[in-house]
Design a protein around this motif. Structure first.
Motif, short mmCIF file in Angstrom:
data_model
loop_
_atom_site.label_atom_id
_atom_site.label_comp_id
_atom_site.label_asym_id
_atom_site.label_seq_id
_atom_site.Cartn_x
_atom_site.Cartn_y
_atom_site.Cartn_z
N TYR A 219 0.81 -1.23 0.00
CA TYR A 219 0.00 0.00 0.00
C TYR A 219 0.84 1.27 0.00
O TYR A 219 0.31 2.35 -0.13
N THR A 220 2.12 1.14 0.22
CA THR A 220 2.99 2.31 0.13
C THR A 220 4.09 2.02 -0.88
O THR A 220 4.37 0.85 -1.20
N GLY A 250 1.97 -4.19 4.91
CA GLY A 250 0.71 -3.50 4.60
C GLY A 250 -0.51 -4.40 4.77
O GLY A 250 -1.51 -4.03 5.40
N THR A 251 -0.42 -5.61 4.23
CA THR A 251 -1.55 -6.52 4.28
C THR A 251 -1.88 -6.91 5.72
O THR A 251 -3.05 -6.95 6.12
N ARG A 254 -3.69 -4.18 7.46
CA ARG A 254 -5.11 -4.21 7.09
C ARG A 254 -5.85 -5.27 7.90
O ARG A 254 -6.97 -5.05 8.35
N LEU A 352 0.08 4.52 7.84
CA LEU A 352 -0.76 4.01 6.75
C LEU A 352 -2.22 3.97 7.19
O LEU A 352 -3.11 4.41 6.48
#
Ligand code: ATP
Ligand code: MG
Length: 399
Positions: A219-220, A250-251, A254, A352
């Motif tokens: 995501y970044t 990132g995952t 989330r 994030l």
């Protein structure tokens, strides 16, 4: 043998007290070789408690490099001369002329003392006799008064097995303990100012450091990883064999949000990276984690949150900057050479997913409930299968 310029590196007996001298010296030698590895003309002579470096590089440059090496307390430009009292005295006079100039002959502003010692006793004069011999020559040449208590100028004469070292000035070195002599640690390296300075402080206490950086990928973008590379590269001046491990989370971030982390998102993420770092550290043979936390510096660094990240690790978490103010960290970052890199913009994975409110207190029960909704072992395992390992030698040359 003709008098030859060299640089003496000393590490001070105090540093070794209660330590394994052989281990200490081995690491020190390795670090010096590393710091000078691009100088093919370098020659290192090992004497008791001293390393003598000679090279085709200008003595000044050799000095500056030596002053960067962690574990060295004193750096002395010196002449390496034959083992005769005449050579020693002539060299001392020559060095005093070069350093203080003939114009100062007869000046009473200058006082001097000769300090002689013999690391090798197989020499025609005692230390006192040698000091007196050299002192007489200096007196004849310059007319300076002797002051053994607090002289302006100190002439240092060190008799060794193959030579005598003569010097007339000394400088402080970097200090600390040789990198590697205290064991291994894994540094959690963000793109900020604190963690690189924390790493430097850990290295100064003798810890060989490996590095892990967590990115918000996918995501970044890669900006934070580039910074982490650049920081590790900068720090690799102090330590051979550095490795940077880059882990995309990132995952997983989330997943925490989906599991309903809410206000706990930041501390839960922090626990996740600490948990992953802990597993990685065990695989690398590291015995501690190092972070750039400083108590109360930001809202996530309350005592409560520090305690809650602590419990996610089986290894001790060392926080060399715990008692630092931000301006102290910034000043040290500039000195170490990481400040400019840290100042570059990046995308910090911690930001994030920012909940509207960040919890400054969280209870272990809240965190256990949240984490119970996820299979953490599996999550960590997955994170570590995506780790990318880099060493500074593989990276693009620094500009
Ligand atoms: P820094 O200046 O080192 O980024 P900070 O003041 O921004 O620290 P936090 O963001 O709360 O403070 O991070 C505290 C510590 O947690 C960092 O010093 C670092 O050791 C670790 N850390 C934070 N983010 C990351 C990351 N993305 N990867 C690895 N470690 C991290
Ligand atoms: Mg940060």
């Amino acid at each position: 043998m003709r008098p030859q310029p060299c640089v003496l590196l000393k590490y001070g007996e105090l540093a070794i007290k209660g330590r394994n001298r052989g281990l200490f010296e081995r690491h020190l030698l390795r670090n010096v070789e590393h710091a000078m590895s691009d100088d093919a003309s370098l020659r290192i002579r090992q004497r008791a408690g001293v390393l003598a470096l000679s090279s085709r590089l200008p003595q000044q440059e050799l000095m500056e490099r030596a002053r960067q090496v962690i574990g060295i307390s004193v750096v002395q430009p010196a002449l390496r001369v034959p083992r005769t009292p005449e050579d020693v005295a002539a060299s001392a006079v020559r060095m005093l002329h070069e350093r203080f100039g003939a114009g100062h002959a007869g000046s009473t502003e200058y006082s001097f003392a000769v300090r002689a010692r013999r690391r090798n006793k197989d020499f025609p004069l005692t230390s006192e006799q040698l000091a007196a011999h050299v002192g007489q020559r200096v007196c004849d040449e310059f007319g300076w008064p002797v002051d053994l208590g607090s002289p302006r100028i100190e002439v240092m004469v060190e008799v060794d097995r193959n030579e005598v070292f003569v010097s007339v000035e000394k400088y402080s070195g970097q200090g600390g303990l040789p990198v590697g002599s205290s064991g291994r640690a894994l540094v959690l390296l963000s793109g900020g100012f604190d963690s690189p300075v924390a790493a430097y402080r850990a290295m100064r206490r003798g810890l060989h450091c490996d590095f892990v950086h967590f990115t918000g990928a996918p995501y970044t973008g890669p900006s934070s990883s580039y910074k982490a590379y650049a920081l590790v590269r900068q720090l690799s001046r102090f330590q051979p064999d550095m490795r940077l491990h880059v882990v995309p989370i990132g995952t997983a971030q989330r997943s925490l949000a989906t599991a309903g982390a809410g206000q706990l998102q930041i501390v839960a993420q922090r626990r996740l990276i600490v948990r992953a770092a802990d597993v990685l550290a065990h695989r690398l043979g590291a015995e501690a984690l190092v972070t750039g936390d400083s108590l109360g510096q930001v809202s996530s660094q309350t005592l409560s949150n520090l305690a809650n990240t602590e419990s996610a690790s089986s290894l001790p978490i060392l926080r060399p900057l715990l008692g630092y103010d931000k301006d102290e960290v910034m000043a040290e970052a500039r000195r170490v050479g990481t400040g400019e890199i840290s100042a570059l913009p990046d995308e910090d994975c911690c930001k994030l997913i920012m909940p509207p409110r960040v919890a400054t207190r969280s209870t272990p029960e809240q965190l256990t409930r949240l984490e119970g909704r996820l299979d953490l072992d599996e999550l960590v395992e997955k994170l570590l299968t995506n780790v990318q390992v880099l060493s500074p030698e593989e990276l693009a040359p620094a500009s």
